[in-house]
Design a protein around this motif. Structure first.
Motif, PDB file in Angstrom:
ATOM      1  N   THR A  19     -14.020  -5.848  -4.991  1.00 12.46           N
ATOM      2  CA  THR A  19     -13.059  -5.499  -6.186  1.00 12.46           C
ATOM      3  C   THR A  19     -13.472  -4.465  -7.739  1.00 12.46           C
ATOM      4  OG1 THR A  19     -13.893  -7.299  -7.191  1.00 12.46           O
ATOM      5  CG2 THR A  19     -11.894  -7.485  -6.749  1.00 12.46           C
ATOM      6  N   ILE A  20     -15.053  -5.026  -7.460  1.00 12.15           N
ATOM      7  CA  ILE A  20     -15.798  -4.371  -8.538  1.00 12.15           C
ATOM      8  C   ILE A  20     -16.682  -2.461  -7.499  1.00 12.15           C
ATOM      9  CG2 ILE A  20     -18.709  -3.029  -9.744  1.00 12.15           C
ATOM     10  CD1 ILE A  20     -18.447  -6.440 -10.343  1.00 12.15           C
ATOM     11  N   PHE A  21     -16.208  -2.408  -6.489  1.00 10.55           N
ATOM     12  CA  PHE A  21     -17.351  -1.061  -5.977  1.00 10.55           C
ATOM     13  C   PHE A  21     -15.777  -0.117  -5.625  1.00 10.55           C
ATOM     14  CE2 PHE A  21     -16.262   0.800  -1.142  1.00 10.55           C
ATOM     15  CZ  PHE A  21     -17.286   1.738  -1.670  1.00 10.55           C
ATOM     16  N   GLY A  22     -14.251  -0.919  -5.118  1.00 11.77           N
ATOM     17  CA  GLY A  22     -12.969  -0.024  -5.840  1.00 11.77           C
ATOM     18  C   GLY A  22     -13.005   1.007  -6.456  1.00 11.77           C
ATOM     19  N   SER A  23     -12.699  -0.287  -7.972  1.00  7.76           N
ATOM     20  CA  SER A  23     -12.542  -0.440  -9.851  1.00  7.76           C
ATOM     21  C   SER A  23     -13.975   0.903  -9.853  1.00  7.76           C
ATOM     22  CB  SER A  23     -13.009  -1.304 -10.365  1.00  7.76           C
ATOM     23  OG  SER A  23     -12.106  -2.344  -9.985  1.00  7.76           O
TER      24      SER A  23
END
Length: 453
Positions: free
Chosen positions: A73-77
């Motif tokens: 989730t952090i990677f994509g965000s």
């Protein structure tokens, strides 16, 4: 206290550097007023779009993180931050703000999810007596990004007489934000993270879409969350006033970068100082809350009093050729000092808000939802504030709105502090075996996917 990879401290440091490179660089761009553009209209509308979607995905962010995990989730965000910075390159060449506004709306989605993950890590991983210190560690690393991000436009624009940032500034931000997104993959699964006392940070077995939907609805009937709503709403409302009407309207382009270095630098100082109080062993937790509340109350009233005096001196801002330069200390010193104290005030307010939320529970999934609610309602206030700026509401009325909203947030905030217990109660049993947890969650996720298919 060791820096093991799976330690809570290491994970807070890693997420701090993710935010150093992503939201930190965004803050550096945004802090110059209008995204570093001479005409702030596109930047203000982009911020309105950003915080409008942030409202929704801030509230949903905790559920999304609980379902998808922190790493991906952090990677994509993180890449939504890079897209937003890149949009200003297009704006420089086409003078068309539509792409920047669309990128702002997409960034609101990513930011809501990223900040829910960050907040969950920051307030649920440490032990109760360490929460203030962990918040300060994160806040220091994160704001170092904004501080160093201010150096980039300051250096590149040092000899520029333009009112807007050059392409090189935005390209630098895009590269750093892409690195920050990739760094998100370095985070460990929460099920494997342990505190220094050997306890696991994971308190519940697994979650599912239905459970998360129900728990999100419950946030809006939770008396303590409703009491914190004015605090949440106000906590970013002041950015548009400070960035546009102080830094953007009164200073030339290089001094705006100069100010940003110290605005975010002074945030580190503010976070460190309040952490000494919030984790002090001299007072019980509720007493620490009362003292921190008084510090925030007095400091913010002083800031708005100083802002009123500055507004009375420059009620319509300054023309481009007359704007203040950091070398002209006689004219610029007072406004610069006020702006730096605004940075300290922001750190005091945000650190105190996170500490209050962290004091309500030690359950990481519950805190992910609480932080999501905080960020969602915070963004609701910010969206309105940026739209007031975009609609060119008078500076005086914006100032009054900020001061009144802060006053409204004070009584319910104090009530929640009064309700704080000396020790939070864990709602769910702890896990002894991180690997079995991962297997159980994987099996559950597979079952849900099969049922959906």
């Amino acid at each position: 206290m060791g820096l093991r990879y799976y330690s809570a401290l290491t994970q807070v440091i890693i997420v701090g550097f993710v935010c150093f490179l992503c939201p930190g660089m965004f803050n550096a761009v945004n802090g110059m007023g209008g995204g570093g553009q001479l005409d702030p209209k596109a930047g203000n509308n982009a911020n309105t779009a950003l915080y409008s979607t942030f409202v929704v995905f801030g509230v949903l962010g905790g559920a999304i993180v609980n379902l998808g995990g922190v790493r991906w989730t952090i990677f994509g965000s993180g890449f939504t931050y890079a897209l937003y910075s890149a949009s200003y390159i297009y704006l420089n060449h086409k003078a068309d703000g539509s792409f920047t506004i669309a990128a702002g709306a997409l960034l609101g989605v990513g930011a809501g999810i990223l900040w829910a993950a960050q907040g969950m890590i920051m307030v649920s991983y440490p032990r109760e007596e360490e929460k203030g210190r962990y918040i300060a560690i994160f806040w220091t690393i994160f704001n170092l990004g904004g501080m160093l991000g201010g150096i980039l436009p300051f250096a590149i624009n040092y000899n520029s007489s333009s009112g807007s940032n050059s392409d090189g500034v935005y390209i630098g931000f895009v590269v750093l934000e892409c690195l920050g997104a990739c760094l998100g993959l370095a985070l460990a699964p929460p099920a494997k993270v342990t505190r220094d006392d050997g306890s696991s940070v994971v308190l519940v077995k697994y979650t599912n879409v239905g459970k998360e939907a129900i728990e999100i609805i419950k946030l809006f009937i939770n008396p303590l969350m409703l009491c914190l709503l004015p605090m949440c709403f106000t906590s970013n409302f002041f950015y548009s006033y400070q960035f546009d009407n102080i830094n953007g309207a009164l200073f030339n382009i290089r001094t705006r970068g100069f100010n940003n270095m110290f605005y975010w630098g002074f945030q580190m100082l503010g976070a460190y100082l309040i952490s000494l109080l919030l984790d002090s062993t001299r007072f019980v937790r509720k007493t620490r809350g009362y003292i921190a509340f008084m510090v925030v109350f007095v400091f913010f009233n002083a800031i708005w009093g100083g802002s009123l005096a500055l507004h009375n001196k420059y009620p319509k801002g300054l023309a481009l050729e007359d704007r203040l330069d950091f070398k002209d200390s006689k004219r610029a010193a007072g406004p610069i000092i006020l702006y730096l104290f605004c940075g300290i005030g922001d750190a005091l307010y945000q650190s105190f808000a996170y500490w209050i939320i962290g004091a309500l529970s030690n359950d990481n999934q519950l805190l992910a939802r609480y932080i999501g609610f905080y960020k969602g309602m915070q963004s609701f206030g910010a969206a309105i504030a940026w739209q007031l700026a975009a609609k060119e509401v008078s500076v005086g009325h914006q100032l009054i709105a900020n001061w009144v909203l802060f006053g409204i947030s004070v009584p319910p905030m104090l009530y929640v502090v009064w309700r704080i217990k000396e020790h939070s109660e864990d709602i769910s049993p702890k896990h002894d075996d991180a690997d079995s947890y991962e297997q159980e969650k994987s099996a559950h996720t597979t079952g849900v996917a099969a049922a959906a298919a």
